[in-house]
Scaffold this active site. Structure first.
Site, mmCIF file in Angstrom:
data_model
loop_
_atom_site.group_PDB
_atom_site.id
_atom_site.type_symbol
_atom_site.label_atom_id
_atom_site.label_comp_id
_atom_site.label_asym_id
_atom_site.label_seq_id
_atom_site.Cartn_x
_atom_site.Cartn_y
_atom_site.Cartn_z
ATOM 1 N N CYS A 171 0.835 -1.203 0.000
ATOM 2 C CA CYS A 171 0.000 0.000 0.000
ATOM 3 C C CYS A 171 0.872 1.257 0.000
ATOM 4 C CB CYS A 171 -0.931 0.017 1.206
ATOM 5 S SG CYS A 171 -2.012 1.473 1.242
ATOM 6 N N ASN B 156 0.634 -8.390 -10.654
ATOM 7 C CA ASN B 156 -0.371 -7.350 -10.428
ATOM 8 C C ASN B 156 0.028 -6.101 -11.208
ATOM 9 O OD1 ASN B 156 -1.607 -5.592 -7.444
ATOM 10 N ND2 ASN B 156 -2.520 -5.847 -9.449
ATOM 11 N N ASN C 152 -1.678 -3.639 -14.840
ATOM 12 C CA ASN C 152 -2.063 -3.611 -16.269
ATOM 13 C C ASN C 152 -3.061 -4.707 -16.641
ATOM 14 O OD1 ASN C 152 -0.041 -1.693 -16.272
ATOM 15 N ND2 ASN C 152 1.386 -2.883 -17.518
ATOM 16 N N ALA D 167 -7.419 -5.251 -9.648
ATOM 17 C CA ALA D 167 -8.172 -4.399 -8.727
ATOM 18 C C ALA D 167 -9.009 -3.421 -9.531
ATOM 19 C CB ALA D 167 -7.217 -3.675 -7.778
#
Length: 388
Positions: free
Chosen positions: A95, A195, A197, A219
């Site tokens: 994050c 993770n 594109n 996501a």
């Protein structure tokens, strides 16, 4: 677990149970919970009940925690392990938002790799279920590879790599570095997920072929199209597999039906309605104002979707004609994301303030504090659960 390839990525307030189930209904084969704050999870019963809900069909499931306190992280992970509701505990090292910087967790632990190693090793040695980690990349490829190797040596059973730097927060402006992900995959012996594109099914195939990874996470792509992983669409000339507006109306209605079966906080529901209905709401701006300014309720959101359907049928078309320009829509989406981020920061700060107030022995109507009594209520007898 069956080696799932298509994963719903962990998202703050947006990978909750109804959305996970919607994505599973349309091709997703594994999912992460929203990012959970380990300390608040261990000490606040209301937070646990609100933020972690699941059902028997919600498997395989990874429960993700953020923390910079190994003792709180292990306690939270053991609580979840004892529930028997998931297949792995994931640690968030990715994050990049301000809330993570302030709390000293997520991607900001990249500045303290010994602590990262200790956190992974502590969980790996203290749990019976697998431990996984989600990381970001460094500017230096060699450092990224060694970082991933260290996480593997510490006991991670799987590593998910977001191919962007900590500073690269605007996903639309920066493409993920698949070369870095491919290098990590080549260096590790445990499964690696890619993770970044992943906007449509064509990206999934291209990413897996290029990186050699064992699966992908999405996501933003899934927020716009929860059926991204469904192999049923024919690509148009541009190579775009995105759900057409008419199908997104149906997905919004399906999502709201899942919310009725599995209630979650309405702030989460509003975010999904906005993502799925953005161009329709750009045409019917009165409905956008209704859900933005009205008192949130499942009935309000459901009636909004149904009203859009009625208007589309009356107009004889299954596509919107936005009254706003693309730039205006982008600005609105950016503002909505900023508002949601601020609200999340305020909720976390308030929760931590309440915990601090309890520890100080205070009790008041505002925080619902019960001082020492509240702490006593949340004590868990690990030995009674068979956990040494």
């Amino acid at each position: 677990m069956g080696a799932p390839k298509y994963h719903v990525a962990p998202m703050v307030d947006q990978s909750e149970l109804p959305f996970r189930m919607l994505c599973r209904n349309h091709g997703a084969t594994c999912a992460y919970t929203p990012m959970l704050h380990a300390r608040i999870f261990t000490q606040d019963k209301k937070y646990r009940e609100e933020m972690l809900t699941t059902c028997t069909e919600d498997r395989p499931l990874f429960v993700q925690f953020c923390s910079n306190e190994p003792q709180h992280l292990l306690k939270a992970a053991r609580m979840v392990e004892a529930m028997g509701i998931c297949d792995a505990i994931d640690i968030n090292f990715g994050c990049p938002q301000r809330i993570a910087k302030r709390g000293g967790y997520g991607a900001f632990l990249m500045d303290d790799l010994p602590k990262v190693e200790a956190m992974v090793r502590g969980l790996a040695q203290g749990l019976r279920i697998p431990v996984t980690a989600k990381i970001r990349i460094f500017p230096d490829l060699a450092k990224t590879v060694e970082y991933a190797r260290m996480v593997e040596r510490a006991g991670a059973w799987l590593v998910a790599v977001h191919g962007r730097l900590r500073e690269q927060k605007d996903l639309s402006a920066t493409r993920a570095d698949w070369d870095a992900i491919r290098a990590v995959k080549a260096a590790l012996s445990v499964p690696v997920l890619a993770n970044g594109n992943i906007r449509h099914l064509g990206d999934v195939d291209a990413c897996l072929a290029y990186t050699g990874c064992d699966g992908v996470l999405s996501a933003e792509g899934l927020l716009a199209d929860p059926a991204l992983f469904a192999p049923r669409r024919e690509p148009v000339a541009s190579g775009d597999y995105a759900a057409p507006p008419g199908e997104r109306l149906a997905l919004a209605a399906e999502y709201l039906a899942l919310v009725a079966a599995h209630p979650v906080p309405l702030r989460m529901v509003r975010g999904h309605v906005h993502k799925l209905m953005w161009d329709w709401l750009a045409e019917h701006t009165d409905l956008r104002e209704r859900i933005n300014r009205g008192v949130p309720s499942l009935g309000l959101f459901t009636e909004t979707v149904e009203e859009v359907r009625r208007r589309a049928e009356a107009a004889g078309r299954d596509y919107p004609v936005p009254a706003m320009s693309a730039a205006e829509l982008a600005a609105l989406d950016k503002e909505e994301a900023r508002r949601a981020a601020i609200e999340e920061q305020e909720r976390e700060a308030d929760a931590l303030d309440r915990l601090q107030h309890r520890r100080a022995g205070g009790g008041c109507g505002e925080c619902g504090g019960g001082g020492e009594e509240e702490e006593e209520e949340l004590v868990i007898d690990w030995s009674a659960m068979g956990i040494e």
